[in-house]
Design a protein around this motif. Sequence first.
Motif, PDB file in Angstrom:
ATOM      1  N   THR A   1      -7.512   1.936 -16.102  1.00  0.00           N
ATOM      2  CA  THR A   1      -8.953   2.033 -15.832  1.00  0.00           C
ATOM      3  C   THR A   1      -9.134   2.494 -14.390  1.00  0.00           C
ATOM      4  O   THR A   1      -8.192   2.423 -13.587  1.00  0.00           O
ATOM      5  CB  THR A   1      -9.669   0.675 -16.002  1.00  0.00           C
ATOM      6  N   PRO A   2     -10.336   2.929 -14.015  1.00  0.00           N
ATOM      7  CA  PRO A   2     -10.571   3.358 -12.625  1.00  0.00           C
ATOM      8  C   PRO A   2     -10.282   2.260 -11.603  1.00  0.00           C
ATOM      9  O   PRO A   2      -9.914   2.561 -10.466  1.00  0.00           O
ATOM     10  CB  PRO A   2     -12.049   3.737 -12.608  1.00  0.00           C
ATOM     11  N   SER A   3     -10.411   0.997 -11.977  1.00  0.00           N
ATOM     12  CA  SER A   3     -10.186  -0.098 -11.026  1.00  0.00           C
ATOM     13  C   SER A   3      -8.751  -0.150 -10.515  1.00  0.00           C
ATOM     14  O   SER A   3      -8.481  -0.773  -9.488  1.00  0.00           O
ATOM     15  CB  SER A   3     -10.562  -1.442 -11.659  1.00  0.00           C
ATOM     16  N   HIS A   4      -7.835   0.525 -11.187  1.00  0.00           N
ATOM     17  CA  HIS A   4      -6.446   0.527 -10.738  1.00  0.00           C
ATOM     18  C   HIS A   4      -6.214   1.434  -9.535  1.00  0.00           C
ATOM     19  O   HIS A   4      -5.098   1.477  -9.009  1.00  0.00           O
ATOM     20  CB  HIS A   4      -5.497   0.856 -11.892  1.00  0.00           C
ATOM     21  N   LEU A   5      -7.238   2.111  -9.069  1.00  0.00           N
ATOM     22  CA  LEU A   5      -7.110   2.837  -7.805  1.00  0.00           C
ATOM     23  C   LEU A   5      -7.256   1.886  -6.617  1.00  0.00           C
ATOM     24  O   LEU A   5      -7.016   2.271  -5.485  1.00  0.00           O
ATOM     25  CB  LEU A   5      -8.162   3.952  -7.701  1.00  0.00           C
ATOM     26  N   GLY A   6      -7.672   0.656  -6.886  1.00  0.00           N
ATOM     27  CA  GLY A   6      -7.812  -0.335  -5.826  1.00  0.00           C
ATOM     28  C   GLY A   6      -9.266  -0.707  -5.616  1.00  0.00           C
ATOM     29  O   GLY A   6     -10.148  -0.281  -6.365  1.00  0.00           O
TER      30      GLY A   6
ATOM     31  N   ALA B   1       5.385  11.967  -4.350  1.00  0.00           N
ATOM     32  CA  ALA B   1       6.102  12.417  -5.543  1.00  0.00           C
ATOM     33  C   ALA B   1       5.285  13.449  -6.316  1.00  0.00           C
ATOM     34  O   ALA B   1       5.829  14.433  -6.815  1.00  0.00           O
ATOM     35  CB  ALA B   1       6.441  11.224  -6.436  1.00  0.00           C
ATOM     36  N   LEU B   2       3.977  13.221  -6.410  1.00  0.00           N
ATOM     37  CA  LEU B   2       3.091  14.185  -7.087  1.00  0.00           C
ATOM     38  C   LEU B   2       3.187  15.557  -6.439  1.00  0.00           C
ATOM     39  O   LEU B   2       3.304  16.579  -7.116  1.00  0.00           O
ATOM     40  CB  LEU B   2       1.635  13.719  -7.000  1.00  0.00           C
ATOM     41  N   THR B   3       3.126  15.565  -5.130  1.00  0.00           N
ATOM     42  CA  THR B   3       3.159  16.819  -4.376  1.00  0.00           C
ATOM     43  C   THR B   3       4.523  17.491  -4.480  1.00  0.00           C
ATOM     44  O   THR B   3       4.607  18.698  -4.708  1.00  0.00           O
ATOM     45  CB  THR B   3       2.810  16.551  -2.905  1.00  0.00           C
ATOM     46  N   ALA B   4       5.579  16.707  -4.329  1.00  0.00           N
ATOM     47  CA  ALA B   4       6.938  17.261  -4.351  1.00  0.00           C
ATOM     48  C   ALA B   4       7.312  17.846  -5.706  1.00  0.00           C
ATOM     49  O   ALA B   4       8.036  18.832  -5.783  1.00  0.00           O
ATOM     50  CB  ALA B   4       7.945  16.182  -3.955  1.00  0.00           C
TER      51      ALA B   4
ATOM     52  N   PRO C   1       0.810  -1.216   0.000  1.00  0.00           N
ATOM     53  CA  PRO C   1       0.000   0.000   0.000  1.00  0.00           C
ATOM     54  C   PRO C   1       0.846   1.270   0.000  1.00  0.00           C
ATOM     55  O   PRO C   1       0.362   2.339  -0.331  1.00  0.00           O
ATOM     56  CB  PRO C   1      -0.829  -0.121   1.274  1.00  0.00           C
ATOM     57  N   SER C   2       2.125   1.135   0.328  1.00  0.00           N
ATOM     58  CA  SER C   2       2.993   2.303   0.342  1.00  0.00           C
ATOM     59  C   SER C   2       3.264   2.841  -1.062  1.00  0.00           C
ATOM     60  O   SER C   2       3.728   3.967  -1.212  1.00  0.00           O
ATOM     61  CB  SER C   2       4.309   1.981   1.041  1.00  0.00           C
ATOM     62  N   ALA C   3       2.978   2.052  -2.108  1.00  0.00           N
ATOM     63  CA  ALA C   3       3.197   2.518  -3.477  1.00  0.00           C
ATOM     64  C   ALA C   3       2.339   3.753  -3.763  1.00  0.00           C
ATOM     65  O   ALA C   3       2.812   4.722  -4.354  1.00  0.00           O
ATOM     66  CB  ALA C   3       2.900   1.411  -4.479  1.00  0.00           C
ATOM     67  N   PHE C   4       1.080   3.729  -3.345  1.00  0.00           N
ATOM     68  CA  PHE C   4       0.206   4.882  -3.576  1.00  0.00           C
ATOM     69  C   PHE C   4       0.697   6.087  -2.772  1.00  0.00           C
ATOM     70  O   PHE C   4       0.738   7.203  -3.280  1.00  0.00           O
ATOM     71  CB  PHE C   4      -1.251   4.570  -3.230  1.00  0.00           C
ATOM     72  N   VAL C   5       1.079   5.859  -1.523  1.00  0.00           N
ATOM     73  CA  VAL C   5       1.572   6.951  -0.669  1.00  0.00           C
ATOM     74  C   VAL C   5       2.831   7.558  -1.282  1.00  0.00           C
ATOM     75  O   VAL C   5       2.973   8.783  -1.335  1.00  0.00           O
ATOM     76  CB  VAL C   5       1.841   6.449   0.765  1.00  0.00           C
TER      77      VAL C   5
ATOM     78  N   ARG D   1      -8.788   7.320  -2.257  1.00  0.00           N
ATOM     79  CA  ARG D   1      -7.652   7.716  -3.096  1.00  0.00           C
ATOM     80  C   ARG D   1      -8.035   8.812  -4.081  1.00  0.00           C
ATOM     81  O   ARG D   1      -7.248   9.722  -4.338  1.00  0.00           O
ATOM     82  CB  ARG D   1      -7.095   6.494  -3.820  1.00  0.00           C
ATOM     83  N   ARG D   2      -9.231   8.725  -4.644  1.00  0.00           N
ATOM     84  CA  ARG D   2      -9.708   9.809  -5.533  1.00  0.00           C
ATOM     85  C   ARG D   2      -9.713  11.128  -4.771  1.00  0.00           C
ATOM     86  O   ARG D   2      -9.300  12.163  -5.293  1.00  0.00           O
ATOM     87  CB  ARG D   2     -11.118   9.518  -6.033  1.00  0.00           C
ATOM     88  N   SER D   3     -10.203  11.079  -3.548  1.00  0.00           N
ATOM     89  CA  SER D   3     -10.261  12.273  -2.715  1.00  0.00           C
ATOM     90  C   SER D   3      -8.854  12.820  -2.450  1.00  0.00           C
ATOM     91  O   SER D   3      -8.626  14.029  -2.530  1.00  0.00           O
ATOM     92  CB  SER D   3     -10.964  11.935  -1.396  1.00  0.00           C
ATOM     93  N   GLN D   4      -7.911  11.940  -2.156  1.00  0.00           N
ATOM     94  CA  GLN D   4      -6.534  12.371  -1.902  1.00  0.00           C
ATOM     95  C   GLN D   4      -5.910  13.001  -3.147  1.00  0.00           C
ATOM     96  O   GLN D   4      -5.196  14.005  -3.042  1.00  0.00           O
ATOM     97  CB  GLN D   4      -5.686  11.180  -1.442  1.00  0.00           C
TER      98      GLN D   4
END
Length: 129
Positions: free
Chosen positions: A81-86, A68-71, A59-63, A94-97
């Motif tokens: 596809t949307p299913s790749h968000l988990g 990285a996105l923020t930095a 689960p740390s991959a998303f974090v 995750r969408r919210s984040q």
Amino acid sequence: MEPLTEQRHVPGPLVFGFLHLVRVSRSRQLALTRAITEYCRRHELTLAGVYMERGSSTPSAFVGMLDALTATQSYGVVLPTPSHLGPKVIAAERRSQLTEAGARLLLIRGEQTAPPGAAAPPLTAGGTE
């Protein structure tokens, strides 16, 4: 005289790829990674990397991707596809984040989302999942 912009390499917006993989073969993983790479090439996006989450074991991959996105003040995240968000319970959070981080969600197949106030939703391209 300087060449025109069209004749110079100008990097596109920076994006990251994300894959949620559950019981997926190595060849399938490579195909999905190629689909993300090709999507970025066609849409003139600069792919900074592809984060991979294998079920709930990483689960740390998303974090890490979110950090990285923020930095890097990246443009967004590319998913097959949307299913790749988990799983649905996790995907909503995750969408919210991603929205809170100001990142666009670019889907090779499926609905497109952008943060509130965005000028236009990103392009959708045909592809494979």
